[in-house]
Structures are given as C-alpha cells and as structure tokens.
Scaffold this motif. Structure first.
Motif, mmCIF file in Angstrom:
data_model
loop_
_atom_site.group_PDB
_atom_site.id
_atom_site.type_symbol
_atom_site.label_atom_id
_atom_site.label_comp_id
_atom_site.label_asym_id
_atom_site.label_seq_id
_atom_site.Cartn_x
_atom_site.Cartn_y
_atom_site.Cartn_z
ATOM 1 N N PHE A 35 71.637 -12.252 43.023
ATOM 2 C CA PHE A 35 70.662 -11.315 42.471
ATOM 3 C C PHE A 35 69.321 -11.324 43.215
ATOM 4 O O PHE A 35 68.754 -10.249 43.450
ATOM 5 C CB PHE A 35 70.435 -11.533 40.971
ATOM 6 C CG PHE A 35 69.395 -10.601 40.419
ATOM 7 C CD1 PHE A 35 69.664 -9.237 40.299
ATOM 8 C CD2 PHE A 35 68.133 -11.060 40.076
ATOM 9 C CE1 PHE A 35 68.697 -8.363 39.841
ATOM 10 C CE2 PHE A 35 67.161 -10.188 39.612
ATOM 11 C CZ PHE A 35 67.442 -8.839 39.489
ATOM 12 N N PRO A 36 68.791 -12.492 43.623
ATOM 13 C CA PRO A 36 67.510 -12.451 44.351
ATOM 14 C C PRO A 36 67.542 -11.547 45.591
ATOM 15 O O PRO A 36 66.567 -10.876 45.903
ATOM 16 C CB PRO A 36 67.282 -13.918 44.742
ATOM 17 C CG PRO A 36 68.016 -14.685 43.702
ATOM 18 C CD PRO A 36 69.238 -13.870 43.396
ATOM 19 N N MET A 37 68.668 -11.509 46.286
ATOM 20 C CA MET A 37 68.820 -10.653 47.465
ATOM 21 C C MET A 37 68.731 -9.172 47.063
ATOM 22 O O MET A 37 68.081 -8.374 47.735
ATOM 23 C CB MET A 37 70.186 -10.969 48.100
ATOM 24 C CG MET A 37 70.643 -10.058 49.174
ATOM 25 S SD MET A 37 72.269 -10.566 49.838
ATOM 26 C CE MET A 37 73.385 -10.135 48.480
ATOM 27 N N ILE A 38 69.332 -8.825 45.936
ATOM 28 C CA ILE A 38 69.328 -7.436 45.476
ATOM 29 C C ILE A 38 67.960 -7.074 44.908
ATOM 30 O O ILE A 38 67.467 -5.961 45.121
ATOM 31 C CB ILE A 38 70.437 -7.216 44.416
ATOM 32 C CG1 ILE A 38 71.796 -7.605 44.989
ATOM 33 C CG2 ILE A 38 70.436 -5.783 43.910
ATOM 34 C CD1 ILE A 38 72.134 -6.980 46.337
ATOM 35 N N LEU A 39 67.340 -8.022 44.237
ATOM 36 C CA LEU A 39 65.992 -7.781 43.725
ATOM 37 C C LEU A 39 65.049 -7.450 44.876
ATOM 38 O O LEU A 39 64.262 -6.495 44.798
ATOM 39 C CB LEU A 39 65.493 -9.020 42.965
ATOM 40 C CG LEU A 39 64.071 -8.954 42.433
ATOM 41 C CD1 LEU A 39 63.921 -7.856 41.390
ATOM 42 C CD2 LEU A 39 63.674 -10.303 41.823
ATOM 43 N N GLN A 40 65.148 -8.212 45.946
ATOM 44 C CA GLN A 40 64.302 -7.951 47.117
ATOM 45 C C GLN A 40 64.597 -6.573 47.709
ATOM 46 O O GLN A 40 63.674 -5.830 48.040
ATOM 47 C CB GLN A 40 64.520 -9.027 48.167
ATOM 48 C CG GLN A 40 63.609 -8.852 49.370
ATOM 49 C CD GLN A 40 63.824 -9.924 50.413
ATOM 50 O OE1 GLN A 40 64.749 -10.716 50.338
ATOM 51 N NE2 GLN A 40 62.972 -9.938 51.406
ATOM 52 N N LEU A 41 65.864 -6.228 47.810
ATOM 53 C CA LEU A 41 66.243 -4.919 48.347
ATOM 54 C C LEU A 41 65.618 -3.787 47.547
ATOM 55 O O LEU A 41 65.011 -2.874 48.108
ATOM 56 C CB LEU A 41 67.775 -4.766 48.335
ATOM 57 C CG LEU A 41 68.322 -3.360 48.592
ATOM 58 C CD1 LEU A 41 68.197 -2.996 50.058
ATOM 59 C CD2 LEU A 41 69.768 -3.269 48.125
ATOM 60 N N ASN A 46 60.706 0.601 46.697
ATOM 61 C CA ASN A 46 60.151 1.425 45.623
ATOM 62 C C ASN A 46 60.863 1.311 44.287
ATOM 63 O O ASN A 46 60.831 2.244 43.487
ATOM 64 C CB ASN A 46 60.111 2.901 46.045
ATOM 65 C CG ASN A 46 59.354 3.092 47.329
ATOM 66 O OD1 ASN A 46 58.272 2.534 47.501
ATOM 67 N ND2 ASN A 46 59.922 3.842 48.261
ATOM 68 N N GLY A 47 61.489 0.175 44.024
ATOM 69 C CA GLY A 47 62.164 -0.004 42.755
ATOM 70 C C GLY A 47 61.494 -1.067 41.907
ATOM 71 O O GLY A 47 60.530 -1.710 42.333
ATOM 72 N N THR A 48 62.025 -1.245 40.710
ATOM 73 C CA THR A 48 61.502 -2.254 39.793
ATOM 74 C C THR A 48 62.560 -3.332 39.568
ATOM 75 O O THR A 48 63.730 -3.153 39.948
ATOM 76 C CB THR A 48 61.145 -1.636 38.435
ATOM 77 O OG1 THR A 48 62.361 -1.173 37.818
ATOM 78 C CG2 THR A 48 60.150 -0.494 38.577
ATOM 79 N N GLU A 49 62.158 -4.420 38.914
ATOM 80 C CA GLU A 49 63.103 -5.489 38.616
ATOM 81 C C GLU A 49 64.201 -4.993 37.681
ATOM 82 O O GLU A 49 65.376 -5.336 37.855
ATOM 83 C CB GLU A 49 62.370 -6.681 37.999
ATOM 84 C CG GLU A 49 63.292 -7.869 37.792
ATOM 85 C CD GLU A 49 62.561 -9.110 37.310
ATOM 86 O OE1 GLU A 49 61.330 -9.166 37.426
ATOM 87 O OE2 GLU A 49 63.246 -10.025 36.831
ATOM 88 N N ASP A 50 63.847 -4.163 36.706
ATOM 89 C CA ASP A 50 64.852 -3.630 35.788
ATOM 90 C C ASP A 50 65.862 -2.761 36.532
ATOM 91 O O ASP A 50 67.066 -2.815 36.256
ATOM 92 C CB ASP A 50 64.187 -2.815 34.670
ATOM 93 C CG ASP A 50 63.512 -3.708 33.642
ATOM 94 O OD1 ASP A 50 63.873 -4.909 33.568
ATOM 95 O OD2 ASP A 50 62.625 -3.224 32.931
ATOM 96 N N GLU A 51 65.378 -1.964 37.484
ATOM 97 C CA GLU A 51 66.303 -1.138 38.273
ATOM 98 C C GLU A 51 67.212 -2.024 39.120
ATOM 99 O O GLU A 51 68.400 -1.728 39.290
ATOM 100 C CB GLU A 51 65.520 -0.169 39.160
ATOM 101 C CG GLU A 51 64.852 0.942 38.363
ATOM 102 C CD GLU A 51 63.898 1.783 39.191
ATOM 103 O OE1 GLU A 51 63.888 3.020 38.987
ATOM 104 O OE2 GLU A 51 63.160 1.215 40.029
#
Length: 190
Positions: A35-41, A46-51
C-alpha cells in the motif's frame, strides 16, 4: 532468548495460496507491504489517501477474482502486477476527473511507472543481496556490523561487548569485517 525475523512482505506464492485458502493474514501482509507504494503513486499524482485506499482495494479485488477464477498466470512479480493495475485504475479515475477539468495527457507524463517499478525492484534486489552477504559473513563480524550500522552502538560499546582491549582494536576489527562484507556482497553480484 531467540531472535526471530518475521518477513512482512509475503512471497508471490504465499499470496496466491493465501487467496485460494481465504487467508485474511496474507491480505493484511499484502496491504502492509504494497500500500505505501500505491499511496505514493496516487498522492504524487493529485490524489488523496482515501483515493489511494480505494484504488488499492480495487486492485486486490481484481487479483482476488483472477486467482479465484483458477486460470491466473503471473507473468511478472506480484508487486509489478498490483502496481500496474493500480496505475490503470488511477488513470481511469483521472480521466473521469478530467472531463470537468484538464486532460488525461496532462497526467500521463507525471506517472513514470516503469522507472518507479525498476527502482523499487533494484532496491529490493540490493537489500536481499546485502541480507545474504550478512548471513555469509559469519560471527562475530555480522554482529559487529549490525551493532555499528543498524543498532547505532558506539565503538566503545562494541569494544566492551566483544572484549577488545580498546576502541581502536574494535574499530580495526569493524574495518576488516566491512572489507569482508564488501567482498562477499560484490562477489554475489557477479
């Protein structure tokens, strides 16, 4: 007292078997590892943590459905598969968002996926190579190196722990151990 090192990142086969067996533990480990890798992506584009959570969850569902269908063949690392699925899902969302503002081409250039994956994979490879080199280094060198570089112990503490006559002798031993570690590390990379 035994020292147990628990791998937090599940292997690809552990994930697939875990999904087939309905293991909640494997999915939690998958989330913690990737998940940390996707959160960074998502956040860097231009996204948020929820997205990011939504996109990651959708990618796990895609993986789950494919594995449960029985004809899932993994042609890359699972990490690469998840990253690619998340990237596509995120680009899809950006396309949807861009209908009201901007163009998807504006975002395509900010998502250097291949470079990110290659960097992650190279770092993983080097960490595993170093881990293997440390195992082959043997004692007391491994503990001296770990105490100094990982546990941040001083040369005086290492001197006392291993019974050296002074900190300079301990420093000299650490240097010899480091040279041996470098030799093992680079001989494994050939």
């Amino acid at each position: 007292m035994s020292r147990e090192i628990k791998r937090s990142e599940p292997t690809d086969s552990e994930v697939i078997l875990g999904i087939l067996n309905g293991s909640k533990d494997v999915l939690e480990r998958l989330y913690k590892a990737y998940f940390p890798m996707i959160l960074q992506l998502v956040v860097m584009n231009n996204g948020t943590e929820d997205e990011a959570k939504d996109v990651f969850q959708e990618s796990v569902i895609v993986l789950y459905d494919k594995v449960q269908s029985g004809n899932f063949e993994l042609s890359s690392k699972l990490k690469t598969f998840i990253y690619s699925v998340c990237r596509r899902l995120w680009l899809k969302r950006l396309t949807y968002k861009s209908r009201n503002s901007g163009s998807i081409q504006d975002y395509e250039e900010t998502l250097p996926v291949e470079e990110d994956i290659e960097q992650h994979e190279e770092k993983d490879r080097l960490f595993k190579q170093m881990e293997t080199a440390l195992v082959h280094l043997g004692e007391p060198c491994r503990t001296i190196i770990e105490d100094y570089y990982i546990n941040n112990k001083s040369m005086q503490e290492i001197c006392v722990k291993f019974g050296y006559t002074n900190a300079d002798n301990a420093k000299n031993q650490k240097y010899k151990c480091l040279q041996r570690l470098k030799k093992i590390f680079f001989s494994d990379s050939k």
